[in-house]
Design a protein around this motif. Sequence first.
Motif, PDB file in Angstrom:
ATOM      1  N   ASN A 173      85.662  74.166  27.824  1.00 22.39           N
ATOM      2  CA  ASN A 173      87.031  73.768  27.465  1.00 22.39           C
ATOM      3  C   ASN A 173      87.336  72.347  27.959  1.00 22.39           C
ATOM      4  O   ASN A 173      86.858  71.917  28.992  1.00 22.39           O
ATOM      5  CB  ASN A 173      88.022  74.768  28.094  1.00 22.39           C
ATOM      6  CG  ASN A 173      89.458  74.316  28.011  1.00 22.39           C
ATOM      7  OD1 ASN A 173      90.109  74.060  29.021  1.00 22.39           O
ATOM      8  ND2 ASN A 173      89.983  74.210  26.799  1.00 22.39           N
TER       9      ASN A 173
ATOM     10  N   GLY B  54      92.631  73.846  23.433  1.00 23.95           N
ATOM     11  CA  GLY B  54      94.057  73.867  23.755  1.00 23.95           C
ATOM     12  C   GLY B  54      94.815  72.876  22.898  1.00 23.95           C
ATOM     13  O   GLY B  54      95.203  73.150  21.756  1.00 23.95           O
ATOM     14  N   ARG B  55      94.989  71.654  23.421  1.00 19.86           N
ATOM     15  CA  ARG B  55      95.831  70.661  22.761  1.00 19.86           C
ATOM     16  C   ARG B  55      95.322  70.245  21.388  1.00 19.86           C
ATOM     17  O   ARG B  55      96.101  69.788  20.553  1.00 19.86           O
ATOM     18  CB  ARG B  55      95.996  69.445  23.691  1.00 19.86           C
ATOM     19  CG  ARG B  55      96.808  69.776  24.938  1.00 19.86           C
ATOM     20  CD  ARG B  55      96.615  68.742  26.015  1.00 19.86           C
ATOM     21  NE  ARG B  55      95.218  68.698  26.471  1.00 19.86           N
ATOM     22  CZ  ARG B  55      94.754  67.826  27.355  1.00 19.86           C
ATOM     23  NH1 ARG B  55      95.550  66.931  27.871  1.00 19.86           N
ATOM     24  NH2 ARG B  55      93.485  67.869  27.714  1.00 19.86           N
TER      25      ARG B  55
ATOM     26  N   PRO C 105      95.082  79.204  26.363  1.00 23.09           N
ATOM     27  CA  PRO C 105      96.515  79.450  26.617  1.00 23.09           C
ATOM     28  C   PRO C 105      97.236  78.160  26.977  1.00 23.09           C
ATOM     29  O   PRO C 105      96.725  77.344  27.740  1.00 23.09           O
ATOM     30  CB  PRO C 105      96.493  80.408  27.817  1.00 23.09           C
ATOM     31  CG  PRO C 105      95.164  80.218  28.456  1.00 23.09           C
ATOM     32  CD  PRO C 105      94.220  79.803  27.382  1.00 23.09           C
TER      33      PRO C 105
ATOM     34  N   ALA D 137     101.054  77.286  28.257  1.00 26.41           N
ATOM     35  CA  ALA D 137     102.396  77.763  28.617  1.00 26.41           C
ATOM     36  C   ALA D 137     103.450  76.918  27.916  1.00 26.41           C
ATOM     37  O   ALA D 137     103.349  75.696  27.868  1.00 26.41           O
ATOM     38  CB  ALA D 137     102.577  77.688  30.134  1.00 26.41           C
TER      39      ALA D 137
ATOM     40  N   GLN E 257      96.880  86.564  28.922  1.00 28.19           N
ATOM     41  CA  GLN E 257      96.480  85.921  30.175  1.00 28.19           C
ATOM     42  C   GLN E 257      97.425  86.253  31.322  1.00 28.19           C
ATOM     43  O   GLN E 257      98.643  86.144  31.192  1.00 28.19           O
ATOM     44  CB  GLN E 257      96.398  84.397  30.040  1.00 28.19           C
ATOM     45  CG  GLN E 257      95.698  83.827  31.268  1.00 28.19           C
ATOM     46  CD  GLN E 257      95.765  82.327  31.400  1.00 28.19           C
ATOM     47  OE1 GLN E 257      96.835  81.734  31.358  1.00 28.19           O
ATOM     48  NE2 GLN E 257      94.612  81.699  31.592  1.00 28.19           N
TER      49      GLN E 257
ATOM     50  N   LYS F  80      89.460  82.199  33.520  1.00 27.91           N
ATOM     51  CA  LYS F  80      89.452  80.789  33.134  1.00 27.91           C
ATOM     52  C   LYS F  80      89.675  79.970  34.394  1.00 27.91           C
ATOM     53  O   LYS F  80      90.604  80.234  35.153  1.00 27.91           O
ATOM     54  CB  LYS F  80      90.561  80.546  32.111  1.00 27.91           C
ATOM     55  CG  LYS F  80      90.675  79.115  31.622  1.00 27.91           C
ATOM     56  CD  LYS F  80      91.557  79.071  30.374  1.00 27.91           C
ATOM     57  CE  LYS F  80      91.803  77.662  29.886  1.00 27.91           C
ATOM     58  NZ  LYS F  80      92.752  76.919  30.707  1.00 27.91           N
TER      59      LYS F  80
ATOM     60  N   ASP G 292      89.381  68.714  25.882  1.00 24.19           N
ATOM     61  CA  ASP G 292      89.244  67.536  25.011  1.00 24.19           C
ATOM     62  C   ASP G 292      88.537  67.786  23.677  1.00 24.19           C
ATOM     63  O   ASP G 292      88.012  66.834  23.083  1.00 24.19           O
ATOM     64  CB  ASP G 292      88.521  66.388  25.736  1.00 24.19           C
ATOM     65  CG  ASP G 292      89.266  65.923  26.974  1.00 24.19           C
ATOM     66  OD1 ASP G 292      90.422  66.332  27.152  1.00 24.19           O
ATOM     67  OD2 ASP G 292      88.681  65.158  27.752  1.00 24.19           O
TER      68      ASP G 292
ATOM     69  N   TYR H  82      94.959  66.453  34.228  1.00 23.14           N
ATOM     70  CA  TYR H  82      94.538  66.253  32.830  1.00 23.14           C
ATOM     71  C   TYR H  82      94.026  64.832  32.613  1.00 23.14           C
ATOM     72  O   TYR H  82      93.849  64.401  31.479  1.00 23.14           O
ATOM     73  CB  TYR H  82      95.697  66.551  31.877  1.00 23.14           C
ATOM     74  CG  TYR H  82      96.085  68.009  31.951  1.00 23.14           C
ATOM     75  CD1 TYR H  82      95.371  68.970  31.246  1.00 23.14           C
ATOM     76  CD2 TYR H  82      97.113  68.423  32.776  1.00 23.14           C
ATOM     77  CE1 TYR H  82      95.682  70.306  31.354  1.00 23.14           C
ATOM     78  CE2 TYR H  82      97.438  69.766  32.889  1.00 23.14           C
ATOM     79  CZ  TYR H  82      96.715  70.692  32.175  1.00 23.14           C
ATOM     80  OH  TYR H  82      97.018  72.022  32.283  1.00 23.14           O
TER      81      TYR H  82
HETATM   82  C1  LIG Z   1     101.265  72.253  28.225  1.00 26.49           C
HETATM   83  C2  LIG Z   1     100.069  72.965  28.769  1.00 26.49           C
HETATM   84  C3  LIG Z   1     100.172  74.288  29.178  1.00 26.49           C
HETATM   85  C4  LIG Z   1      99.068  74.966  29.702  1.00 26.49           C
HETATM   86  N1  LIG Z   1      99.181  76.274  30.073  1.00 26.49           N
HETATM   87  C5  LIG Z   1      98.095  76.955  30.508  1.00 26.49           C
HETATM   88  C6  LIG Z   1      98.187  78.342  30.832  1.00 26.49           C
HETATM   89  O1  LIG Z   1      99.232  78.978  30.738  1.00 26.49           O
HETATM   90  N2  LIG Z   1      97.052  78.963  31.257  1.00 26.49           N
HETATM   91  C7  LIG Z   1      95.852  78.286  31.394  1.00 26.49           C
HETATM   92  O2  LIG Z   1      94.840  78.891  31.777  1.00 26.49           O
HETATM   93  N3  LIG Z   1      95.756  76.990  31.099  1.00 26.49           N
HETATM   94  C8  LIG Z   1      96.831  76.316  30.631  1.00 26.49           C
HETATM   95  N4  LIG Z   1      96.705  75.010  30.284  1.00 26.49           N
HETATM   96  C9  LIG Z   1      95.376  74.384  30.277  1.00 26.49           C
HETATM   97  C10 LIG Z   1      94.740  74.523  28.885  1.00 26.49           C
HETATM   98  O3  LIG Z   1      94.520  75.867  28.553  1.00 26.49           O
HETATM   99  C11 LIG Z   1      93.396  73.764  28.806  1.00 26.49           C
HETATM  100  O4  LIG Z   1      92.543  74.272  29.791  1.00 26.49           O
HETATM  101  C12 LIG Z   1      93.574  72.263  29.005  1.00 26.49           C
HETATM  102  O5  LIG Z   1      94.671  71.768  28.281  1.00 26.49           O
HETATM  103  C13 LIG Z   1      92.305  71.508  28.573  1.00 26.49           C
HETATM  104  O6  LIG Z   1      91.935  71.829  27.270  1.00 26.49           O
HETATM  105  P1  LIG Z   1      92.359  70.966  25.973  1.00 26.49           P
HETATM  106  O7  LIG Z   1      91.933  69.539  26.228  1.00 26.49           O
HETATM  107  O8  LIG Z   1      91.643  71.617  24.842  1.00 26.49           O
HETATM  108  O9  LIG Z   1      93.849  71.058  25.877  1.00 26.49           O
HETATM  109  C14 LIG Z   1      97.809  74.301  29.813  1.00 26.49           C
HETATM  110  C15 LIG Z   1      97.717  72.964  29.405  1.00 26.49           C
HETATM  111  C16 LIG Z   1      98.817  72.292  28.893  1.00 26.49           C
HETATM  112  C17 LIG Z   1      98.665  70.858  28.452  1.00 26.49           C
END
Ligand SMILES: Cc1cc2nc3c(=O)[nH]c(=O)nc-3n(C[C@H](O)[C@H](O)[C@H](O)COP(=O)(O)O)c2cc1C
Length: 317
Positions: A192, A216-217, A10, A12, A63, A131, A194, A169
Amino acid sequence: MKNIKIIQAPLAGISDIVYRKLIREKSKETLLTTEMISSEALDKKKKTLIIEYDKCEYPLSFQLSGHKPHIMAQAAKFLNERASCIDINFGCPVNKVVKGTDGAAMMRNPKLASDIVKAIKDVINVPLSAKFRLGWSLDEINFVEFAKTLEEAGVDFITIHARTRSQMYSGSADWEKLAQLKGEIKIPYFANGDIKSVQDAINCLIMSGAQGISIGRGLMGNPYLAWHIEHYFKTGQILEELTLEEKIEILKRHIEGEVQLRGEKNGIKFMRKFYNFYISSVRDASKYRQVLVRIETKEEVLRVLDEILSLHLANSR
Ligand SMILES: Cc1cc2nc3c(=O)[nH]c(=O)nc-3n(C[C@H](O)[C@H](O)[C@H](O)COP(=O)(O)O)c2cc1C
């Protein structure tokens, strides 16, 4: 949920219906996830669903965030009819959220987290996941104990962002640390943080010992990555990365979808978060991004994207 190996994490303000549908175009098995829904907001709005979704998105997880077991349970009961799965946010590091003891703050209050899981579990019949992070800080790493507590309370699987709350982050996700969960819990765990390529997914699974991954990203600007990973899991083949031409074609449809959903002004504003990701491979990407984020009309954005593509093609000849 048995066959799920990939979860779209997720995000946001990012993972709305348009974004999720782009991922679903190619990946049939990834578990999509809505943006975080505040259980309190859902309660106050008299259960008007504040999240747009479509049947074609399934399997789709919703979520929830919050810290009051009865409110979380009410919200979960309402979502139960719509969701393939419900996920609880025990990992959000943002001050606004943790000040109210929601999100990652819950890792310092495992008793309350456990009460929330039990209260939700009592009123839903779809799987329940949670999570969270490695812990509050490097001095307060408690993900193994927290995972055991949630398993005992009834969650069906968990996702762990391999950073602490204090890290937000920064730095790199510590996939290897997650291997400490091996033999400690019986429920599946998803790693989860990177994962930006098929090779990252392979490395993460090996290092973490996880049963699946959550991205995520890595899907921002590359929504077909989930399909590429899914394809690798099925065939052992790594597909060619998308060309800039393909990425811009997807970006244009992303823009079109957001404009339809939000209207031109808001849709174009919303899309400003994505340009960086879609055009990262272009020479002078940051210069183009600066141009794109100032534009207010769809027509002009599309024109600049065509220009970027023609210049890129001319340069690569
Ligand atoms: C802009 C943004 C919004 C996020 N919103 C949520 C959220 O609503 N719920 C959640 O559990 N994590 C949220 N996260 C965390 C991501 O789900 C994820 O755990 C985190 O970015 C690391 O994973 P990634 O490197 O694959 O992005 C958010 C992260 C970012 C950058």
